[in-house]
Scaffold this motif. Structure first.
Motif, mmCIF file in Angstrom:
data_model
loop_
_atom_site.group_PDB
_atom_site.id
_atom_site.type_symbol
_atom_site.label_atom_id
_atom_site.label_comp_id
_atom_site.label_asym_id
_atom_site.label_seq_id
_atom_site.Cartn_x
_atom_site.Cartn_y
_atom_site.Cartn_z
ATOM 1 N N ILE A 1 0.833 -1.212 0.000
ATOM 2 C CA ILE A 1 0.000 0.000 0.000
ATOM 3 C C ILE A 1 0.863 1.256 0.000
ATOM 4 O O ILE A 1 0.629 2.196 -0.766
ATOM 5 N N VAL A 2 1.878 1.268 0.852
ATOM 6 C CA VAL A 2 2.733 2.450 0.916
ATOM 7 C C VAL A 2 3.579 2.569 -0.349
ATOM 8 O O VAL A 2 3.859 3.687 -0.826
ATOM 9 N N ALA A 3 3.980 1.446 -0.934
ATOM 10 C CA ALA A 3 4.785 1.479 -2.154
ATOM 11 C C ALA A 3 4.044 2.175 -3.291
ATOM 12 O O ALA A 3 4.663 2.841 -4.143
ATOM 13 N N ALA A 4 2.718 2.027 -3.294
ATOM 14 C CA ALA A 4 1.915 2.650 -4.348
ATOM 15 C C ALA A 4 1.942 4.165 -4.267
ATOM 16 O O ALA A 4 1.598 4.858 -5.241
ATOM 17 N N LYS A 5 2.366 4.712 -3.140
ATOM 18 C CA LYS A 5 2.428 6.160 -2.943
ATOM 19 C C LYS A 5 3.854 6.706 -3.075
ATOM 20 O O LYS A 5 4.092 7.889 -2.851
ATOM 21 N N MET A 6 4.801 5.828 -3.397
ATOM 22 C CA MET A 6 6.213 6.207 -3.404
ATOM 23 C C MET A 6 6.768 6.279 -4.823
ATOM 24 O O MET A 6 6.266 5.623 -5.743
ATOM 25 N N THR A 7 7.824 7.043 -4.974
ATOM 26 C CA THR A 7 8.548 7.076 -6.239
ATOM 27 C C THR A 7 9.510 5.888 -6.274
ATOM 28 O O THR A 7 9.848 5.318 -5.232
ATOM 29 N N PRO A 8 9.972 5.494 -7.461
ATOM 30 C CA PRO A 8 10.968 4.418 -7.540
ATOM 31 C C PRO A 8 12.208 4.720 -6.704
ATOM 32 O O PRO A 8 12.782 3.803 -6.098
ATOM 33 N N ALA A 9 12.634 5.961 -6.657
ATOM 34 C CA ALA A 9 13.819 6.318 -5.866
ATOM 35 C C ALA A 9 13.558 6.104 -4.370
ATOM 36 O O ALA A 9 14.441 5.636 -3.634
ATOM 37 N N GLN A 10 12.365 6.449 -3.918
ATOM 38 C CA GLN A 10 12.025 6.245 -2.499
ATOM 39 C C GLN A 10 11.976 4.756 -2.161
ATOM 40 O O GLN A 10 12.436 4.343 -1.100
#
Length: 313
Positions: free
Chosen positions: A284-293
């Motif tokens: 869920i949190v990954a869906a809100k993150m950039t690839p770099a994050q």
């Protein structure tokens, strides 16, 4: 020789009260330092004369085996000598005998016999026996399941300062198992264990602060205790800490740290519910993150090492 000595000293430290443990460790240290076939023969003669300490040491040697003097592991002989000493009330022998029956190490597993010998040692105040007996009653292994008896024996060990018993007793109070449900009492026992570094006690204490049970709801305190536990590798606390960072509860919202802690819990937990929920949270949190994050979070997880009691700085 060193490995055998360490193993026997561990047995003494875990199984006996302070005086008995010191007596056992001193005796065995001297025996190992000078042992040969002749000294083993003398030890056996002392055991045959009824010396409970010699019987216990001999039982431990047969339990572990000693290549240096040609003694193979022999659980039957170990049980024989432990039983001789246990019948005389020697607490280390009683707990060692109970452990063999509980684990089925070279003998037929017998939970009823384990409970019998743990009870003998527990009645003498042995903390490990008290905890083991509490677990037997909690699970109903070889005895009728009895949460009241489990809580009683956890209580006796907890009152002696054992942090595992303190955490488990707190759990019994939090869930009303064997005792009236009492979140305030649970909080008190969790805090005793948490203050001394018990990771599960810290995680459970954080849970009470998060939910506001037994104490006013306090996200900052919840995060503090989840972090202390997560740093030691407690997967449940890692999952919860990840959620605190995701929602910004008690800490500034940080998706990188939310992903890192959730990822660690998902990768290490052997509890299905924790592993599955941590995996879901991470995604869920990954869906809100950039690839770099995401790459940063993964690098932090890969570099993470446990810290805290037993792990160093």
């Amino acid at each position: 020789m060193k490995a055998l000595l360490i193993a026997l000293v561990v047995i003494a430290g875990l199984m006996g009260g302070p005086a008995r443990a010191d007596e056992f460790a001193d005796y065995f240290t001297l025996f190992v330092a000078t042992r040969d076939a002749d000294s083993v023969g003398k030890l056996r003669k002392s055991a045959e004369r009824g010396d409970a300490l010699a019987q216990t040491v001999l039982g431990a040697i047969f339990q572990l085996g000693d290549d240096a003097v040609g003694i193979p592991q022999d659980p039957t002989e170990a049980v024989y000598w432990y039983r001789k000493a246990a019948d005389q009330g020697y607490v280390i022998a009683q707990t060692s005998l109970a452990d063999i029956y509980q684990s089925g190490q070279g003998v037929t597993q017998d939970y009823a016999a384990a409970a019998f010998w743990f009870r003998k040692a527990a009645d003498q105040g042995n903390v490990i026996a008290q905890i083991s007996l509490a677990e037997i009653y909690r699970l109903g292994s070889g005895v009728q399941q009895d949460f009241s008896a489990a809580a009683l024996w956890y209580s006796r060990a907890a009152e002696q300062g054992n942090i595992v018993a303190q955490t488990n007793l707190g759990f019994m109070y939090a869930n009303g198992q064997g005792v009236p449900q009492d979140y305030t009492a649970a909080l008190g026992w969790y805090r005793k264990a948490a203050d001394r570094g018990d990771a599960q006690g810290q995680a459970n204490l954080g849970g009470l602060y998060l939910s506001g049970r037994g104490v006013p709801q306090d996200y900052v305190a919840a995060t503090h205790w989840f972090k202390a536990s997560a740093d030691q590798g407690n997967a449940g606390a890692q999952r919860n800490l990840g959620a605190m960072y995701f929602f910004g509860q008690g800490v500034l919202q940080n998706y990188v740290l939310a992903h890192m802690w959730s990822n660690l819990a998902a990768a290490t937990s052997n509890v299905t519910e924790i592993r599955d929920s941590a995996t879901k949270n991470r995604d869920i949190v990954a869906a809100k993150m950039t690839p770099a994050q995401i790459a940063e979070a993964q690098a932090l997880a890969a570099a993470w090492k446990p810290i805290g009691p037993g792990f160093g700085p």
